[in-house]
Design a protein around this motif. Structure first.
Motif, PDB file in Angstrom:
ATOM      1  N   SER A  59       0.825  -1.215   0.000  1.00  0.00           N
ATOM      2  CA  SER A  59       0.000   0.000   0.000  1.00  0.00           C
ATOM      3  C   SER A  59       0.857   1.262   0.000  1.00  0.00           C
ATOM      4  O   SER A  59       2.057   1.220   0.284  1.00  0.00           O
ATOM      5  CB  SER A  59      -0.939  -0.007   1.204  1.00  0.00           C
ATOM      6  N   CYS A  60       0.188   2.408  -0.260  1.00  0.00           N
ATOM      7  CA  CYS A  60       0.887   3.693  -0.224  1.00  0.00           C
ATOM      8  C   CYS A  60       0.974   4.206   1.205  1.00  0.00           C
ATOM      9  O   CYS A  60       1.500   5.295   1.440  1.00  0.00           O
ATOM     10  CB  CYS A  60       0.153   4.712  -1.084  1.00  0.00           C
TER      11      CYS A  60
ATOM     12  N   GLY B  46      -1.570   5.137   2.972  1.00  0.00           N
ATOM     13  CA  GLY B  46      -2.762   5.937   3.294  1.00  0.00           C
ATOM     14  C   GLY B  46      -3.753   5.108   4.098  1.00  0.00           C
ATOM     15  O   GLY B  46      -4.327   5.583   5.084  1.00  0.00           O
ATOM     16  N   CYS B  47      -3.944   3.869   3.678  1.00  0.00           N
ATOM     17  CA  CYS B  47      -4.872   2.991   4.414  1.00  0.00           C
ATOM     18  C   CYS B  47      -4.354   2.730   5.824  1.00  0.00           C
ATOM     19  O   CYS B  47      -5.130   2.683   6.777  1.00  0.00           O
ATOM     20  CB  CYS B  47      -5.059   1.675   3.662  1.00  0.00           C
TER      21      CYS B  47
ATOM     22  N   GLY C 204      -9.499  -1.098   1.367  1.00  0.00           N
ATOM     23  CA  GLY C 204      -9.103  -0.079   0.397  1.00  0.00           C
ATOM     24  C   GLY C 204      -9.316  -0.539  -1.034  1.00  0.00           C
ATOM     25  O   GLY C 204      -9.380  -1.741  -1.308  1.00  0.00           O
ATOM     26  N   ASP C 205      -9.425   0.423  -1.926  1.00  0.00           N
ATOM     27  CA  ASP C 205      -9.676   0.106  -3.337  1.00  0.00           C
ATOM     28  C   ASP C 205      -8.544  -0.711  -3.957  1.00  0.00           C
ATOM     29  O   ASP C 205      -8.778  -1.568  -4.803  1.00  0.00           O
ATOM     30  CB  ASP C 205      -9.867   1.405  -4.138  1.00  0.00           C
ATOM     31  N   CYS C 206      -7.313  -0.463  -3.527  1.00  0.00           N
ATOM     32  CA  CYS C 206      -6.175  -1.219  -4.070  1.00  0.00           C
ATOM     33  C   CYS C 206      -6.314  -2.702  -3.756  1.00  0.00           C
ATOM     34  O   CYS C 206      -6.056  -3.565  -4.595  1.00  0.00           O
ATOM     35  CB  CYS C 206      -4.866  -0.726  -3.472  1.00  0.00           C
TER      36      CYS C 206
ATOM     37  N   LEU D  56      -5.447   2.207  -7.888  1.00  0.00           N
ATOM     38  CA  LEU D  56      -4.598   3.101  -8.694  1.00  0.00           C
ATOM     39  C   LEU D  56      -3.488   2.345  -9.418  1.00  0.00           C
ATOM     40  O   LEU D  56      -2.970   2.806 -10.424  1.00  0.00           O
ATOM     41  CB  LEU D  56      -3.933   4.138  -7.787  1.00  0.00           C
ATOM     42  N   PHE D  57      -3.124   1.193  -8.871  1.00  0.00           N
ATOM     43  CA  PHE D  57      -1.968   0.463  -9.407  1.00  0.00           C
ATOM     44  C   PHE D  57      -2.372  -0.693 -10.324  1.00  0.00           C
ATOM     45  O   PHE D  57      -1.518  -1.464 -10.755  1.00  0.00           O
ATOM     46  CB  PHE D  57      -1.108  -0.066  -8.259  1.00  0.00           C
TER      47      PHE D  57
ATOM     48  N   GLY E  65     -12.854   2.284  -0.576  1.00  0.00           N
ATOM     49  CA  GLY E  65     -12.402   3.625  -0.176  1.00  0.00           C
ATOM     50  C   GLY E  65     -10.934   3.795  -0.460  1.00  0.00           C
ATOM     51  O   GLY E  65     -10.186   2.820  -0.546  1.00  0.00           O
ATOM     52  N   CYS E  66     -10.534   5.033  -0.621  1.00  0.00           N
ATOM     53  CA  CYS E  66      -9.131   5.326  -0.921  1.00  0.00           C
ATOM     54  C   CYS E  66      -8.675   6.563  -0.146  1.00  0.00           C
ATOM     55  O   CYS E  66      -8.532   7.612  -0.732  1.00  0.00           O
ATOM     56  CB  CYS E  66      -8.943   5.510  -2.424  1.00  0.00           C
ATOM     57  N   PRO E  67      -8.410   6.408   1.140  1.00  0.00           N
ATOM     58  CA  PRO E  67      -8.645   5.218   1.969  1.00  0.00           C
ATOM     59  C   PRO E  67     -10.011   5.311   2.645  1.00  0.00           C
ATOM     60  O   PRO E  67     -10.582   6.395   2.733  1.00  0.00           O
ATOM     61  CB  PRO E  67      -7.530   5.353   3.025  1.00  0.00           C
TER      62      PRO E  67
HETATM   63  S1  SF4 Z   1      -6.583   2.390  -1.459  1.00  0.00           S
HETATM   64 FE1  SF4 Z   1      -5.751   4.475  -1.673  1.00  0.00          FE
HETATM   65  S2  SF4 Z   1      -4.946   4.968   0.353  1.00  0.00           S
HETATM   66 FE2  SF4 Z   1      -5.215   2.728   0.298  1.00  0.00          FE
HETATM   67  S3  SF4 Z   1      -3.226   1.914  -0.393  1.00  0.00           S
HETATM   68 FE3  SF4 Z   1      -4.468   2.234  -2.224  1.00  0.00          FE
HETATM   69  S4  SF4 Z   1      -3.900   4.295  -2.973  1.00  0.00           S
HETATM   70 FE4  SF4 Z   1      -3.240   4.126  -0.838  1.00  0.00          FE
END
Ligand code: SF4
Length: 167
Positions: free
Chosen positions: A53-54, A56-57, A119-121, A127-128, A150-152
């Protein structure tokens, strides 16, 4: 310059915290604890796994244990070992590098166990999605019982969704 410095000293350096209905958070957490006790006979233990993850979550997950939400007062614990966990809370788009680690973590978690993709990821790569480094979602590696979109997602949404897991 001196004026700017003095103004900076007068203002808070951090953002004001979000409005949290303590009553709503407490009600959700108490209900979650009650359902976990009914299902497991004890409180709930959660092992968080970052599958790329980035972060954010993770910030929103950490918020569950801060002074605003204080999840631990309801007996919900984040644990360091999958051997002590009931729920694997997985974030990130499921990077190839983390696939074996997640599978081994899942095998090490005793039954009954639940996998929550947060999270959406974690749902589909978010996003990825499409990156050669990712498998586009946690379900590519382990069976997922619940997705939290959610993001996040906000802490209150995480609590609400976890409650649905035991409804
Ligand atoms: S869902 Fe959004 S906040 Fe969570 S890891 Fe993915 S990009 Fe980051």
């Amino acid at each position: 310059m001196l004026r700017l410095l003095l103004e900076g000293l007068k203002r808070p350096l951090t953002e004001t915290p979000p409005e949290v209905s303590d009553a709503a958070a407490a009600e959700l957490a108490a209900a979650l604890e009650e359902r976990a006790r009914r299902k497991l006979g004890r409180s709930l233990s959660i092992r968080q796994v970052d599958a790329g993850s980035c972060n954010g979550c993770e910030l929103e997950i950490h918020a569950l244990t801060n002074a605003l939400y204080d999840l631990e007062r309801f007996g919900l614990h984040f644990v360091a070992s999958p051997r002590h966990a009931d729920i694997l809370l997985v974030t990130g788009p499921m990077t190839r590098n983390m696939a074996e680690a997640l599978e081994r973590t899942w095998r090490a978690t005793p039954d009954p166990k639940w996998v929550v993709a947060l999270g959406d990821c974690a749902a589909d790569g978010g996003l990825f999605a499409g990156s050669s480094a990712c498998l586009d979602g946690v379900s590519a590696v382990v069976p997922v019982d619940l997705h939290i979109p959610g993001c996040p997602p906000r802490p209150i949404e995480i609590l609400r969704s976890l409650l649905a897991l035991f409804s």
